[in-house]
Design a protein around this motif. Structure first.
Motif, PDB file in Angstrom:
ATOM      1  N   GLU A 297       3.362  -4.217  -6.903  1.00  6.83           N
ATOM      2  CA  GLU A 297       3.505  -2.788  -7.218  1.00  6.83           C
ATOM      3  C   GLU A 297       4.293  -2.597  -8.521  1.00  6.83           C
ATOM      4  O   GLU A 297       4.069  -1.642  -9.259  1.00  6.83           O
ATOM      5  CB  GLU A 297       4.206  -2.055  -6.071  1.00  6.83           C
TER       6      GLU A 297
ATOM      7  N   HIS B 258      -5.386   0.395  -5.633  1.00  8.72           N
ATOM      8  CA  HIS B 258      -5.337   0.577  -4.188  1.00  8.72           C
ATOM      9  C   HIS B 258      -6.701   0.810  -3.539  1.00  8.72           C
ATOM     10  O   HIS B 258      -6.849   0.593  -2.342  1.00  8.72           O
ATOM     11  CB  HIS B 258      -4.382   1.721  -3.835  1.00  8.72           C
TER      12      HIS B 258
ATOM     13  N   HIS C 210       0.374  -6.010   1.736  1.00  6.00           N
ATOM     14  CA  HIS C 210      -0.075  -4.905   0.887  1.00  6.00           C
ATOM     15  C   HIS C 210      -0.025  -5.230  -0.614  1.00  6.00           C
ATOM     16  O   HIS C 210      -0.992  -5.014  -1.335  1.00  6.00           O
ATOM     17  CB  HIS C 210       0.743  -3.650   1.200  1.00  6.00           C
TER      18      HIS C 210
ATOM     19  N   VAL D  66      -3.007  -5.300  -3.380  1.00 10.82           N
ATOM     20  CA  VAL D  66      -2.924  -4.440  -4.569  1.00 10.82           C
ATOM     21  C   VAL D  66      -3.092  -5.289  -5.835  1.00 10.82           C
ATOM     22  O   VAL D  66      -3.768  -4.882  -6.787  1.00 10.82           O
ATOM     23  CB  VAL D  66      -1.591  -3.661  -4.602  1.00 10.82           C
TER      24      VAL D  66
HETATM   25 ZN   LIG Z   1       0.931   0.438  -2.513  1.00  9.74          ZN
END
Ligand SMILES: [Zn+2]
Length: 218
Positions: free
Chosen positions: A41, A104, A121, A125
């Motif tokens: 991220e 995403h 996650h 991503v």
């Molecule tokens: Zn995210």
């Protein structure tokens, strides 16, 4: 955000925090895989908003991975500043805030197809960001060299660049169930360069499928 049987984070409400606190000693206690996950991220913030920050991550990759104090403080503070700037400009997720969704769309499909277990996650991503960069290049919005920079930084941060256990057909079906899909059109956040993204809902199916196929493998 609340998960639903049909997908992740499908139900949500908006409450802004009164403050944000970060404890580096807490972060240092995390396993390496979780650190890399967060870096997925963090790379995103450079791509969507700040080319200098992206270059900083490239140039200080070792310090970032080792969570050296100066690098850790900078990468976390800068990520929070960028998120706060985007969110405060757009509290109800109407326009600008969508750029936080970069990477995403494909990521959610990867997570769904691998049962939310195989990839966490940030790993999904990371793969999804390369996929979105690839679509951007196929549409002529960026150069191949920009895609290569995204892929190289993802790999440098010890994140996966491809997903195992997915098929293009399943992933393509999944993207229409994403909460960001409006009137049956997928809203892709795509690159205009490192540090600049835009939303497009007119990406041809064959281009999406080609980019997905390129992200499947070991
Ligand atoms: Zn995210």
């Amino acid at each position: 955000a609340v998960n639903h049987a049909l997908g992740k984070n499908l139900i949500g409400a908006f409450y802004q925090p009164k403050g944000v606190f970060m404890d580096l000693s807490m972060m240092e206690s995390l396993p390496k895989r979780e650190i890399a996950t967060g870096l997925g991220e963090i790379i995103k913030y450079g791509i969507i908003y700040d080319a200098d920050f992206f270059a900083y991550l490239e140039q200080h990759a070792d310090a970032v991975l080792a969570l050296e104090r100066e690098a850790a403080v900078h990468m976390i503070a800068r990520s929070c500043e960028i998120k706060a700037a985007v969110v405060s400009e757009d509290e109800k997720e109407s326009g600008l805030r969508r750029i936080l969704n970069f990477g995403h769309t494909m990521a959610h499909a990867i997570e769904k197809e691998t049962g939310y277990i195989r990839y966490n996650h940030g790993e999904a991503v990371a793969i999804g960001m390369i996929g979105a960069a690839d679509i951007s290049a196929r549409l002529g919005m960026i150069q191949e060299a920009d895609v290569a920079r995204v892929e190289a930084l993802v790999a440098r941060m010890q994140l996966p660049t491809k997903a195992e256990g997915c098929t293009v057909d399943a992933m393509y079906r999944d993207i229409f169930h994403d909460k960001k899909t409006i009137n049956g059109k997928v809203n892709w956040v795509l690159m205009q360069g490192i540090g600049k993204v835009t939303c497009r809902n007119d990406v041809p199916e064959d281009i999406v499928r080609e980019a997905m196929a390129a992200r499947i493998g070991k």
